[in-house]
Design a protein around this motif. Structure first.
Motif, PDB file in Angstrom:
ATOM      1  N   GLY A 168       0.152   1.718  -4.752  1.00 60.07           N
ATOM      2  CA  GLY A 168      -0.714   0.890  -3.924  1.00 60.07           C
ATOM      3  C   GLY A 168      -1.770   1.767  -3.295  1.00 60.07           C
ATOM      4  N   ASP A 169      -2.655   1.190  -2.517  1.00 62.93           N
ATOM      5  CA  ASP A 169      -3.793   1.925  -1.975  1.00 62.93           C
ATOM      6  C   ASP A 169      -3.358   3.138  -1.149  1.00 62.93           C
ATOM      7  OD1 ASP A 169      -5.238  -0.043  -3.176  1.00 62.93           O
ATOM      8  OD2 ASP A 169      -5.894  -1.014  -1.319  1.00 62.93           O
ATOM      9  N   ALA A 207       0.854  -1.191   0.000  1.00 67.40           N
ATOM     10  CA  ALA A 207       0.000   0.000   0.000  1.00 67.40           C
ATOM     11  C   ALA A 207       0.887   1.237   0.000  1.00 67.40           C
ATOM     12  CB  ALA A 207      -0.905   0.010   1.230  1.00 67.40           C
ATOM     13  N   LEU A 264      -1.987   3.777   4.396  1.00 64.96           N
ATOM     14  CA  LEU A 264      -3.379   3.583   4.805  1.00 64.96           C
ATOM     15  C   LEU A 264      -3.878   4.656   5.762  1.00 64.96           C
ATOM     16  CD1 LEU A 264      -3.474  -0.313   5.229  1.00 64.96           C
ATOM     17  CD2 LEU A 264      -4.005   1.079   3.212  1.00 64.96           C
ATOM     18  N   ARG A 296       0.123  -9.826   3.226  1.00 59.43           N
ATOM     19  CA  ARG A 296       0.932  -9.291   2.126  1.00 59.43           C
ATOM     20  C   ARG A 296       2.394  -9.670   2.307  1.00 59.43           C
ATOM     21  NH1 ARG A 296      -1.414  -5.228  -1.090  1.00 59.43           N
ATOM     22  NH2 ARG A 296      -3.568  -5.877  -1.400  1.00 59.43           N
ATOM     23  N   VAL A 314      -5.353   0.873  -8.332  1.00 53.59           N
ATOM     24  CA  VAL A 314      -5.197   1.064  -6.893  1.00 53.59           C
ATOM     25  C   VAL A 314      -6.425   1.797  -6.358  1.00 53.59           C
ATOM     26  CG1 VAL A 314      -2.686   1.112  -7.074  1.00 53.59           C
ATOM     27  CG2 VAL A 314      -3.948   3.263  -7.061  1.00 53.59           C
ATOM     28  N   GLN A 367      -6.405  -4.046   9.110  1.00 54.86           N
ATOM     29  CA  GLN A 367      -5.145  -3.585   8.514  1.00 54.86           C
ATOM     30  C   GLN A 367      -3.982  -4.484   8.917  1.00 54.86           C
ATOM     31  OE1 GLN A 367      -4.766   0.516   9.703  1.00 54.86           O
ATOM     32  NE2 GLN A 367      -6.149   1.260   8.105  1.00 54.86           N
TER      33      GLN A 367
END
Length: 289
Positions: A133-134, A81, A84, A287, A155, A280
């Motif tokens: 990534g996010d 990510a 986040l 991941r 993403v 999370q």
């Protein structure tokens, strides 16, 4: 010469990795470096300190700046990510303890960072967010504070704070309103929905959209193009700060509203925040594995 050949010097801080050109004209700062399994790719206090410390270390005094010399800072991520967002575990604990001082201290450091990025580290730096990534919550806010957002396709991006009764208080509203209409900015904030990078590009939030895996090359191409007209881009930095300013007092005033709103959250909101933390952590463990 490709980007790997140019970036010869590497600096390693506890939570970030920095690759720099030998000239010091361009720095690529990767968040979440060497994150242990289960560590959420968010703005933990240590990483916040490392990011601020590095940016301060490359900020030049007026007397050090060379006429016509344009520099670049790229904000990227070593994690799956981009980022986040804020440290929800810390937020929950401080809210339950009614600790306004520490919550405001955290928020103030975030404001210091996004303000510094948005003003070009004193004016001679073009800042670029590379989203591979996010990018959620505060992760999207740091990207929005940069002059240019380059995102790869596929993403997710968004401001989900409304899910637990809060709003993004570290610059999202101010920076979004410089890119899109205030009405659309409020819709994004209040609905708390997630959007694809493709949707964000169509809305005008993302500046450059490229296929997966081509983000770094696109950023390097952007840097190379800007270097061909350094005086114009330095002047544009100055014009931007005059014509579309996001003032420090504005950012701090909004983040104080965020702090007071956070302290008013009830148990239901805090439990939702804590569930997101667990999700999370699970995602980070999967991941890495």
């Amino acid at each position: 010469m490709n980007n790997v050949e140019k970036l010869q010097r590497t600096r390693q801080l506890p939570t970030i990795r920095v690759e720099s050109e030998p000239s010091g004209d361009a720095h690529w700062m990767y968040m979440h470096s060497n994150a242990a399994p289960g560590v959420r790719p968010c703005f933990h206090s240590q990483m916040l300190d490392d990011v601020l410390g590095f940016m301060n270390s490359i900020t030049l005094r007026d007397s050090q700046r060379e006429c016509g010399k344009l520099r670049h800072l790229v904000v990227a991520s070593d994690a799956a990510a981009f980022n986040l967002g804020g440290d929800l575990e810390l937020f929950s604990r401080l809210i339950r303890d009614n600790n306004r001082d520490q919550l405001l201290s955290y928020a103030r450091r975030c404001i210091d960072g996004v303000y510094h990025l948005n003003t070009g580290l004193g004016g001679d730096v073009r800042t670029i967010a590379l989203i591979q990534g996010d990018a959620l919550g505060g992760g999207l806010e740091i990207a929005l504070s940069c002059h240019t957002i380059v995102a790869e396709e596929g993403v997710q991006m968004g401001l989900p704070e409304a899910l637990f009764g809060l709003f993004p208080g570290m610059g999202a509203y101010s920076f979004l309103c410089k890119r899109i209409s205030p009405q659309l900015a409020e819709k994004i904030i209040l609905e708390g929905s997630l959007y694809s990078s493709e949707e964000m590009h169509r809305m005008g939030v993302v500046d450059v959209l490229v296929p997966k895996g081509q983000g770094a090359a696109a950023v390097q191409s952007l840097i190379d193009r800007q270097r061909r007209a350094p005086h114009a881009h330095l002047a544009l930095n100055a014009c931007r700060n005059l014509a579309q300013p996001v003032g420090y007092n504005e950012l701090m005033g909004i983040t104080e509203i965020w702090v007071d709103t956070a302290l008013a959250l009830g148990d239901k909101s805090l439990k939702m925040m804590e569930r997101i933390v667990r999700a999370q952590e699970k995602r980070a463990s999967c991941r890495v594995a």
